[in-house]
Design a protein around this motif. Structure first.
Motif: not given
Length: 537
Positions: A35-50
């Motif tokens: 769930k928390q790799h939703y954006w990574q799989r779509r090539g969208v940069p993600v802010l650091p999170y927990l």
């Protein structure tokens, strides 16, 4: 032999339990990871999170003040049009490109009609379903259509005298509250002022909390904003498991909310046969009755025709406090503090206002004066740029949306956010962003500000409907303050600090030095100050 079998069985049982727990934990971790790799799989940069909680703890000021954390991350990623975030495990998108912000909030608004809402149906706070900020879809459109005429310039002009009376009382209160060193905790006074204005214009009540009366009303209004641990737990549970909360009949109401609802309903009953005041409540009551021909009808767009229900009127009056009490008081505090730290701006503002008053037979500011004082508007606008009460803007996607010039899709139900504070402090749009420069918002320069970067009241059809009223109220109080007092900073508190409390931006409590001015000093300084102001302009 039996004892050995029992021991083996117990070991097997423990092994089974441990195995099940390990499998469940592994499944949870894998589910959360996916769930928390939703954006990574779509090539969208993600802010650091927990893990598990995503960015929620940052936004709730748990590790760092939310708007400052977001600003730090914005500076690192401002070359990106958008960045991915997670509400616990749910993906959302944070928009940083002004053109995309305009598209989402205005041009393609039909894809983002709703805000984050809580469906209170079946709870003891169901009335809040009808508040403008919580309503969705066509229900929201119907309420908005009915309320919009109430905030037209003509209606604001009709209510101006009510606000002016409260501002006059505010000045008297400030004179009395000064200590031996002329110091005043202006936050307390501004809180009482904005509450009295709302009580007068929305509830039709003369509360006079500035004069120390109606302490219960003041206490209940303050209680509306108290975020206790118990209230926070209920709020999180409702967001995550709304059906469970309703099934268990967990109360979401508070004594303060019930008190305000009773006050509004009692006032509505009294107003039926009473004298009209021309206030906000009168305007809502005018829109209340449905004709039999209109009842149940909808227009071609599916929006219900007719007037407002009593519950809708109650909800809007309570919303008036929730949205207009603390925000306006804090803005006035920030504005006064900034002027106290910038005496040249203070003198220029005083000159503009004095010139207006000098031309009036009444010796007072009129509605036209307040709305046409350009530097007064610039001071307030610059204050809202530096310290926007709502530092984050949020919209809910109501139908799938393909982000222009990208392969990214925002799906129905997903939230998008806009980091308002960060945009307001971006030197690309506002050079020297940490300096108080009202001239940014003077007529000659304010049109140079790009669309989509200045958002103190939001943007598009879902922006704050009461912006005109809030600006009128704040301008009048600020103008009266400057004409009655010279403002300076309490020794030792030169730095303007922001509270670390969760929610909107609030100044840390600090007193200002208020030196009383008289009419003679205002008149004597008006000509010279006006000359200085012209040179500065």
């Amino acid at each position: 032999m039996c004892e050995m079998l029992v021991s083996v069985c117990q070991i097997d049982m423990w092994l089974f339990v441990v195995t099940v727990l390990v499998v469940l934990l592994t499944a949870l971790i894998l589910h959360a990871w996916r769930k928390q790799h939703y954006w990574q799989r779509r090539g969208v940069p993600v802010l650091p999170y927990l893990p598990l909680v995503g960015h929620t703890m940052y936004n709730m000021n748990v590790f760092k003040v939310g708007h400052l954390w977001r600003y730090e991350e914005y500076l690192k990623s401002r070359g990106e049009r958008y960045v991915g975030t997670y509400d616990y495990l749910t993906p959302s998108l944070s928009i940083q490109d002004p053109q995309l912000i305009v598209a989402i909030c205005i041009k393609d608004f039909d894809h983002f009609v709703d805000r984050r809402n809580m469906d209170m149906t079946g709870t003891d706070t169901e009335v809040m379903n009808d508040s403008l900020t919580n309503a969705t879809g066509n229900h929201w459109k119907h309420i908005r259509n009915q309320l919009t005429p109430a905030f037209a310039s003509g209606k604001m002009k009709d209510m101006f005298h009510l606000v002016q009376e409260q501002s006059t009382t505010l000045m008297s209160s400030l004179r009395q509250r000064r200590d031996a060193n002329c110091l005043v905790n202006v936050k307390e006074s501004f809180n009482s002022f904005t509450l009295d204005v709302i009580a007068c214009c929305a509830f039709g009540l003369e509360t006079n909390t500035l004069g120390g009366e109606n302490k219960e009303f003041m206490e209940k209004a303050v209680d509306l904003f108290k975020i206790t641990f118990k209230a926070m737990v209920k709020f999180i549970l409702f967001l995550l498991f709304p059906k469970l909360v309703k099934f268990l009949r967990i109360s979401l109401s508070t004594p303060a909310l019930r008190y305000m609802e009773k006050v509004v309903r009692d006032t509505m009953v009294a107003r039926r046969n009473g004298v009209r005041r021309g206030d906000f409540l009168d305007l809502l009551l005018d829109a209340r009755e449905l004709t039999k021909e209109q009842e149940g009808e909808v227009d071609p767009k599916g929006v219900k025709k007719g007037g407002l229900k009593d519950s809708t009127i109650v909800a809007q009056c309570i919303l008036f406090i929730l949205a207009g009490y603390d925000t306006t008081a804090n803005t006035l505090c920030f504005a006064a503090a900034l002027l106290a730290r910038n005496p040249q701006c203070q003198a220029r503002l005083r000159a503009e206002i004095a010139a207006r008053i000098e031309g009036n037979e009444s010796g007072k500011l009129t509605y036209q004066d307040v709305m046409e004082c350009k530097y007064l508007d610039a001071v307030l606008s610059e204050t809202l740029r530096m310290y926007p009460p709502a530092h984050l803007l949020e919209r809910k996607c109501t139908k799938d949306y393909s982000v222009p010039d990208s392969d990214v899709k925002i799906t129905q139900g997903m939230f998008v956010t806009v980091p308002v504070y960060s945009l307001h402090r971006d030197e690309r749009y506002f050079p020297d962003p940490d300096t108080f420069l009202p001239d940014r918002f003077m007529p000659a320069t304010k049109n140079d500000i790009p669309s989509g970067v200045y958002l103190p009241f939001g943007a598009g059809p879902r922006m704050c409907i009461a912006e005109r009223f809030a600006r009128m109220e704040a301008r009048l109080a600020l103008a009266d303050l400057i004409m009655n007092f010279d403002l300076s900073v309490e020794p030792g508190s030169e730095e303007l600090k922001v509270s670390k409390e969760f929610g909107i931006l609030r100044p840390d409590p600090a007193s200002l030095n208020l030196i009383l001015r008289d009419a003679a000093s205002n008149a004597a300084g008006a000509t010279g100050a006006a000359s200085d102001a012209t040179g500065a302009a």
